[in-house]
Scaffold this motif. Structure first.
Motif, mmCIF file in Angstrom:
data_model
loop_
_atom_site.group_PDB
_atom_site.id
_atom_site.type_symbol
_atom_site.label_atom_id
_atom_site.label_comp_id
_atom_site.label_asym_id
_atom_site.label_seq_id
_atom_site.Cartn_x
_atom_site.Cartn_y
_atom_site.Cartn_z
ATOM 1 N N LYS A 97 -36.833 15.568 -41.273
ATOM 2 C CA LYS A 97 -36.857 16.506 -40.259
ATOM 3 C C LYS A 97 -38.278 17.214 -40.499
ATOM 4 C CE LYS A 97 -34.534 20.821 -39.358
ATOM 5 N NZ LYS A 97 -33.600 21.792 -39.716
ATOM 6 N N PRO A 98 -38.688 17.471 -41.560
ATOM 7 C CA PRO A 98 -40.177 18.056 -41.507
ATOM 8 C C PRO A 98 -41.169 17.253 -41.030
ATOM 9 C CG PRO A 98 -39.246 17.544 -43.751
ATOM 10 C CD PRO A 98 -38.332 17.245 -43.017
ATOM 11 N N LEU A 99 -41.000 15.761 -41.082
ATOM 12 C CA LEU A 99 -41.902 14.687 -40.519
ATOM 13 C C LEU A 99 -41.935 15.162 -38.899
ATOM 14 C CD1 LEU A 99 -43.727 12.405 -40.076
ATOM 15 C CD2 LEU A 99 -41.765 10.998 -40.161
ATOM 16 N N TYR A 100 -40.538 15.206 -38.350
ATOM 17 C CA TYR A 100 -40.424 15.520 -36.740
ATOM 18 C C TYR A 100 -41.029 16.709 -36.365
ATOM 19 C CZ TYR A 100 -36.951 11.620 -37.283
ATOM 20 O OH TYR A 100 -36.310 10.455 -37.428
ATOM 21 N N GLU A 101 -40.831 17.730 -37.399
ATOM 22 C CA GLU A 101 -41.665 19.268 -37.134
ATOM 23 C C GLU A 101 -43.050 18.862 -37.012
ATOM 24 O OE1 GLU A 101 -37.865 22.013 -39.021
ATOM 25 O OE2 GLU A 101 -39.696 21.251 -39.999
ATOM 26 N N GLN A 102 -43.758 18.303 -37.753
ATOM 27 C CA GLN A 102 -45.056 18.038 -37.991
ATOM 28 C C GLN A 102 -45.587 17.246 -36.775
ATOM 29 O OE1 GLN A 102 -47.633 18.915 -39.994
ATOM 30 N NE2 GLN A 102 -46.217 20.279 -41.238
ATOM 31 N N ILE A 103 -44.827 16.003 -36.481
ATOM 32 C CA ILE A 103 -45.113 15.283 -35.141
ATOM 33 C C ILE A 103 -44.947 16.257 -33.900
ATOM 34 C CG2 ILE A 103 -44.342 13.489 -33.575
ATOM 35 C CD1 ILE A 103 -43.176 11.902 -36.332
ATOM 36 N N ALA A 104 -44.117 17.018 -33.652
ATOM 37 C CA ALA A 104 -44.029 18.149 -32.516
ATOM 38 C C ALA A 104 -45.218 19.058 -32.567
ATOM 39 C CB ALA A 104 -42.867 18.971 -32.884
ATOM 40 N N ALA A 105 -45.981 19.099 -33.319
ATOM 41 C CA ALA A 105 -47.258 20.065 -33.373
ATOM 42 C C ALA A 105 -48.268 19.295 -32.962
ATOM 43 C CB ALA A 105 -47.376 20.672 -34.747
ATOM 44 N N GLN A 106 -48.205 18.053 -32.764
ATOM 45 C CA GLN A 106 -49.574 17.052 -32.416
ATOM 46 C C GLN A 106 -49.514 17.307 -30.785
ATOM 47 O OE1 GLN A 106 -51.124 15.790 -35.012
ATOM 48 N NE2 GLN A 106 -49.374 16.939 -36.263
ATOM 49 N N ASN A 107 -50.792 17.005 -30.351
ATOM 50 C CA ASN A 107 -51.177 17.026 -28.789
ATOM 51 C C ASN A 107 -51.251 15.357 -28.596
ATOM 52 O OD1 ASN A 107 -51.687 17.204 -26.335
ATOM 53 N ND2 ASN A 107 -54.091 17.745 -26.776
ATOM 54 N N LEU A 108 -50.413 14.822 -28.070
ATOM 55 C CA LEU A 108 -49.988 13.664 -27.941
ATOM 56 C C LEU A 108 -49.549 13.318 -26.341
ATOM 57 C CD1 LEU A 108 -48.081 12.192 -30.997
ATOM 58 C CD2 LEU A 108 -50.547 11.695 -30.408
ATOM 59 N N PRO A 109 -49.862 12.231 -25.767
ATOM 60 C CA PRO A 109 -49.342 11.965 -24.328
ATOM 61 C C PRO A 109 -48.189 11.357 -24.566
ATOM 62 C CG PRO A 109 -50.872 9.952 -25.414
ATOM 63 C CD PRO A 109 -50.687 10.789 -26.217
ATOM 64 N N TRP A 110 -47.301 12.451 -24.283
ATOM 65 C CA TRP A 110 -45.819 12.508 -24.618
ATOM 66 C C TRP A 110 -45.248 11.680 -23.326
ATOM 67 C CZ3 TRP A 110 -44.507 13.218 -29.182
ATOM 68 C CH2 TRP A 110 -45.315 14.138 -29.758
#
Length: 238
Positions: free
Chosen positions: A47-60
């Motif tokens: 879960k904390p990994l997912y929260e960190q990924i969500a904070a990234q600027n990626l070409p979703w």
């Protein structure tokens, strides 16, 4: 054996290292193939990994999320792996809805749901029946009993080698799960494991010889990258 193991000092360092590896492989997949396919795991550790990924600027729009297993509960149930990942990550980023590929859990017979998800994978990856697609990233956890995905000790799902998706079982409750051969076809299989309660199972999983049916994580032997990230509590005996 191509397994690499890293033991991180604590849970914060574990998640940070997991984030580094996942982002690097996401970016490489997009650069090389124009998209990234990632299979998510459930449980509390990612879960904390997912929260960190969500904070990234990626070409979703180039990221496609699948699930490696799912409890057979409605999508809004507190135990749903899909619900956890959506709340922690997917609902927080502008990923197109059609790029989210949850496992169906609304069929009266879980076997029908497994068939439907297998068909979705075959269509998305354009593979014929009997062929295994290659996902870019396969996130895996491990339970205290050595299970991974919903491949539990001494259950029929362990013996399924000709399917992509099958029905798993825990304490008589059905799950939908990727099979071991599908997991093993990923370009990167990344285990993220935390906690002292995992030490005993890890000793068996990493032993040169042991019982795969008792410790199903031993069945995961990918031809691609095979990475285990452990916190100190889990990995101090290795």
């Amino acid at each position: 054996m191509n397994r690499t193991v890293e033991v991180l000092p604590d849970s914060t360092a574990l998640i940070q290292r997991s984030l580094e590896l996942v982002l690097a492989r996401m970016q490489a997949a997009i650069a090389e193939r124009g998209r990234c396919t990632i299979a998510l795991s459930g449980g509390s550790t990612p879960k904390p990994l997912y929260e960190q990924i969500a904070a990234q600027n990626l070409p979703w729009e180039l990221v496609h999320a699948f699930w490696g297993d799912e409890r057979y509960v409605p999508a809004d149930h507190p135990d749903s792996n899909q619900k956890m990942a959506r709340q922690a990550w997917l609902d927080a980023v502008p990923i197109p809805p059609e790029n989210i590929h949850p496992m169906p859990t609304d069929e009266a017979d879980p076997a029908i749901a497994a068939d439907k998800y297998e068909a979705e994978l075959q269509a998305f990856f354009q593979v014929a029946p009997g062929e295994f697609p290659t996902l870019d990233i396969m996130l895996q956890g491990m339970g205290d009993d050595g299970h991974t995905a919903s491949l539990f000790p001494h259950t029929p799902a362990l013996a399924v080698h000709d399917r992509l998706v099958t029905v798993g079982s825990k304490d008589g409750q059905p799950r939908i799960t990727f099979t071991a051969p599908l997991i093993n076809h990923a370009r990167t299989v990344l285990f993220v494991v935390a906690g002292a309660s995992k030490r005993s199972a890890l000793a068996h999983v990493f032993a040169p010889v042991d019982d795969d049916a008792t410790y199903p994580s031993r069945l995961i032997q990918p031809s691609g990258e095979h990475i285990w990230l452990l916190d100190q509590a889990a990995g101090q005996d290795l």
